[in-house]
Design a protein around this motif. Structure first.
Motif, PDB file in Angstrom:
ATOM      1  N   THR A 143     -42.708   0.151  -5.656  1.00 38.69           N
ATOM      2  CA  THR A 143     -41.318  -0.270  -5.786  1.00 38.69           C
ATOM      3  C   THR A 143     -41.151  -1.262  -6.927  1.00 38.69           C
ATOM      4  N   ASN A 227     -42.193   7.638   0.240  1.00 44.74           N
ATOM      5  CA  ASN A 227     -40.743   7.496   0.038  1.00 44.74           C
ATOM      6  C   ASN A 227     -40.162   6.543   1.079  1.00 44.74           C
ATOM      7  N   SER A 230     -36.648   4.892  -0.696  1.00 40.22           N
ATOM      8  CA  SER A 230     -35.550   5.862  -0.735  1.00 40.22           C
ATOM      9  C   SER A 230     -35.906   7.004   0.202  1.00 40.22           C
ATOM     10  N   LEU A 232     -36.340  10.187   2.438  1.00 37.89           N
ATOM     11  CA  LEU A 232     -35.861  11.560   2.359  1.00 37.89           C
ATOM     12  C   LEU A 232     -35.089  11.891   3.637  1.00 37.89           C
ATOM     13  N   GLY A 291     -35.706   0.958   2.579  1.00 32.02           N
ATOM     14  CA  GLY A 291     -34.733   2.039   2.686  1.00 32.02           C
ATOM     15  C   GLY A 291     -33.500   1.750   3.499  1.00 32.02           C
TER      16      GLY A 291
END
Length: 317
Positions: A143, A227, A230, A232, A291
């Protein structure tokens, strides 16, 4: 740990010790070199222990190690390993980052042990390179430094630099250095002395935890872990795996007894727990890194999983 050109013996390596560095990783890097010197009967390797001011440094286990050089005294090193662990960026400032940049400009090959790559990346020295560091810190590192290719391997050695995941991975990296410099026979004799039954390849994964037996499920979990910032959507995740979302749901229910959504959320919240424990980032920054679109949604989810809010958890003694 320079690759080219060959460095004549004794080869000198600097170890920059940042506060709270990982003692086990540092000694795992040093001991194979010490044993190689003893077996060969010659000083094949020498090392400098470097701290900012030449004063002793406290490791993450509370033990103190004496440094042999201050930054200003550590010059003309062929290679330098940055040793870190918890809160790797807490002790960084422009003076230290500039010193690392000067080392790179002078031709010193730089590397990171455990979380040492945070310092090198903060200095802008790892863009477009492949590195590794401790698996627990990989999501945050990716990140913070998206231009660096951070992978979950045991160690990485390239013409540009070197890195390892810490712990016993430093043994494998040092054994690889001994092999490249002085041959397979010496490396094997050092390995025997360490009772290190086999040398792991660089691309070996750091962890082999009770991995799910189903390869598709392992791929799904790998995609989730890659992920976290962000996330999925579940249909998107299923498409990446070439599955229907219903089949993905059944896969998680059969092997893990939960849904893909719950499993994904649990990984994001466990990562948030680690960030709260090991970094000084704000609650909002941690929420975004895991997220969540807002601090309030993060706080609600964190309380449901851990029983307290992120702020309450951080205030605990």
């Amino acid at each position: 740990m320079r690759l080219h050109p060959p460095v004549p013996a004794p080869e000198r390596i600097g170890f920059l010790l940042l506060p709270r560095f990982a003692m086990v990783a540092f000694f795992s890097a040093i001991e194979p070199l010490r044993i190689a010197n003893r077996i060969s009967g010659a000083p094949l390797f020498e090392w400098d222990l470097i701290s900012r001011d030449g004063e002793p440094v406290v490791a993450s286990n509370g033990m103190t190690l004496t440094a042999t050089r201050a930054l200003a005294e550590a010059t003309a090193l062929p290679s330098l390993a940055v040793c870190a662990s918890f809160e790797p960026e807490a002790s960084l400032d422009e003076a230290l980052l500039d010193w690392l940049r000067q080392c790179a400009a002078s031709g010193c090959v730089l590397g990171g042990i455990d979380t040492g790559c945070f310092a090198l990346a903060a200095a802008g020295l790892l863009d477009d390179q492949t590195v590794t560091l401790h698996w627990e810190c990989l999501p945050e590192f990716r990140t913070r430094f998206p231009r660096v290719d951070a992978v979950e391997s045991i160690y990485e050695v390239t013409p540009e630099g070197f890195s390892c995941a810490g712990g016993s991975a430093a043994i494998d990296m040092s054994l690889d250095l001994i092999r490249r410099r002085h041959g397979d026979d010496l490396a094997q004799r050092v390995r025997d002395q360490l009772i290190h039954d086999h040398g792991r390849l660089p691309a070996s994964r750091q962890r082999d935890p009770a991995a799910p037996p189903d390869p598709t499920l392992r791929r799904a979990i790998g995609l989730m872990e890659a992920n976290l910032e962000s996330p999925l959507g579940i249909r998107e995740l299923a498409a990446e795996l070439d599955l229907s979302w219903r089949r993905l749901d059944r896969l998680f229910a059969r092997h893990l007894g939960t849904s893909p959504q719950r499993a994904y959320l649990a990984r994001r919240l466990d990562h948030a727990h680690r960030l709260l424990r090991e970094t000084r980032h704000s609650v909002m920054d941690i929420a975004l890194a895991c997220g969540f679109a807002s601090a309030s949604s993060f706080t609600r989810a964190f309380r449901r999983r851990h029983g307290v809010t992120p702020s309450e958890w951080r205030r605990r003694p």
